[in-house]
Design a protein around this motif. Sequence first.
Motif, short mmCIF file in Angstrom:
data_model
loop_
_atom_site.label_atom_id
_atom_site.label_comp_id
_atom_site.label_asym_id
_atom_site.label_seq_id
_atom_site.Cartn_x
_atom_site.Cartn_y
_atom_site.Cartn_z
N CYS A 194 8.89 -9.44 35.40
CA CYS A 194 7.95 -9.02 34.36
C CYS A 194 6.53 -9.02 34.90
CB CYS A 194 8.04 -9.96 33.15
SG CYS A 194 7.76 -11.72 33.55
N ARG A 195 5.60 -8.54 34.08
CA ARG A 195 4.16 -8.63 34.36
C ARG A 195 3.52 -9.38 33.19
NH1 ARG A 195 1.65 -5.72 38.29
NH2 ARG A 195 -0.29 -5.71 37.09
N VAL A 255 5.36 -15.58 29.64
CA VAL A 255 6.63 -16.03 30.19
C VAL A 255 6.66 -17.55 30.16
CG1 VAL A 255 5.76 -15.95 32.58
CG2 VAL A 255 8.24 -15.94 32.15
N VAL A 256 7.79 -18.10 29.75
CA VAL A 256 7.97 -19.55 29.66
C VAL A 256 8.90 -20.01 30.78
CG1 VAL A 256 9.25 -21.29 28.33
CG2 VAL A 256 7.46 -19.94 27.23
N PHE A 257 8.56 -21.15 31.38
CA PHE A 257 9.41 -21.80 32.38
C PHE A 257 9.92 -23.10 31.77
CE2 PHE A 257 6.48 -19.11 34.62
CZ PHE A 257 7.20 -18.57 35.67
N GLY A 260 0.12 -9.73 40.00
CA GLY A 260 0.41 -9.61 38.57
C GLY A 260 1.88 -9.56 38.22
N ASP A 261 2.74 -9.42 39.22
CA ASP A 261 4.19 -9.37 38.98
C ASP A 261 4.81 -10.74 39.18
OD1 ASP A 261 4.25 -6.63 38.49
OD2 ASP A 261 4.62 -6.13 40.60
N LEU A 262 5.74 -11.10 38.30
CA LEU A 262 6.54 -12.31 38.49
C LEU A 262 7.81 -11.91 39.22
CD1 LEU A 262 6.44 -15.35 37.71
CD2 LEU A 262 8.12 -14.79 35.97
#
Length: 221
Positions: free
Chosen positions: A7-8, A160-162, A212-214
């Motif tokens: 994702c971004r 985004v959650v970790f 910027g990308d995960l």
Amino acid sequence: MSHRVLCRPSALLFDCDGVLVDSLASAEAAWKTWATTYKPDFDMERDMQHGRRAMDTIAELVAPDVVERAFEDLLRSEMETVDGTGAIPGAVALTDSLPVGRWVAVTSGPRELALARLNSAGITLPERLVTAEDVDRGKPDPQPYLRGAEHAGVPVAECVVFEDAPAGIAAGRAAGVGWVVGIGAGALEPWSDGSRPDVVVPDLDAVRFVDGDLVILSTLS
């Protein structure tokens, strides 16, 4: 699997224990000490759901009139064992690579303990931190991650959650975050409502933030 962009995200929201820091040994020692006074038959596997606030767990185990004292004693024991806390593999490198203001730690632990564990693990403190004192309802309620998105100043759907705990994964899903990355094998187990992460990685060594990308390097699922 080959490397892929997940994702971004506009912001990254990290649980603390089990995601950024390995506090298992110190927490087990503290709970064992606590149990000798308040719950001699206490069993962590049976009586705890990882990822919830300690106060919420304690309230289910002891009489109402001793909850506050029991929590204070547990916190004291946890602070005494905090030096045993280390970083989860990849946590220092990943957080150090993130742009300033783009990540928030969202923990079920009290602020004093969270800061001490992050410091012990050698993780640079985030500009923003959501702790047990900052919410009325802890995980699996969505409030912690909704507050995290507010602190980051972005829509929750762009976060985004970790998370390593099913309760925390459920909290992220309920909050409406865009993506959930599970950390470790425990994240493969669904919460009672069926909540699951989008992907599960062994640890943060398997994650990069590039332009910027995960980027996900390897997965358990």
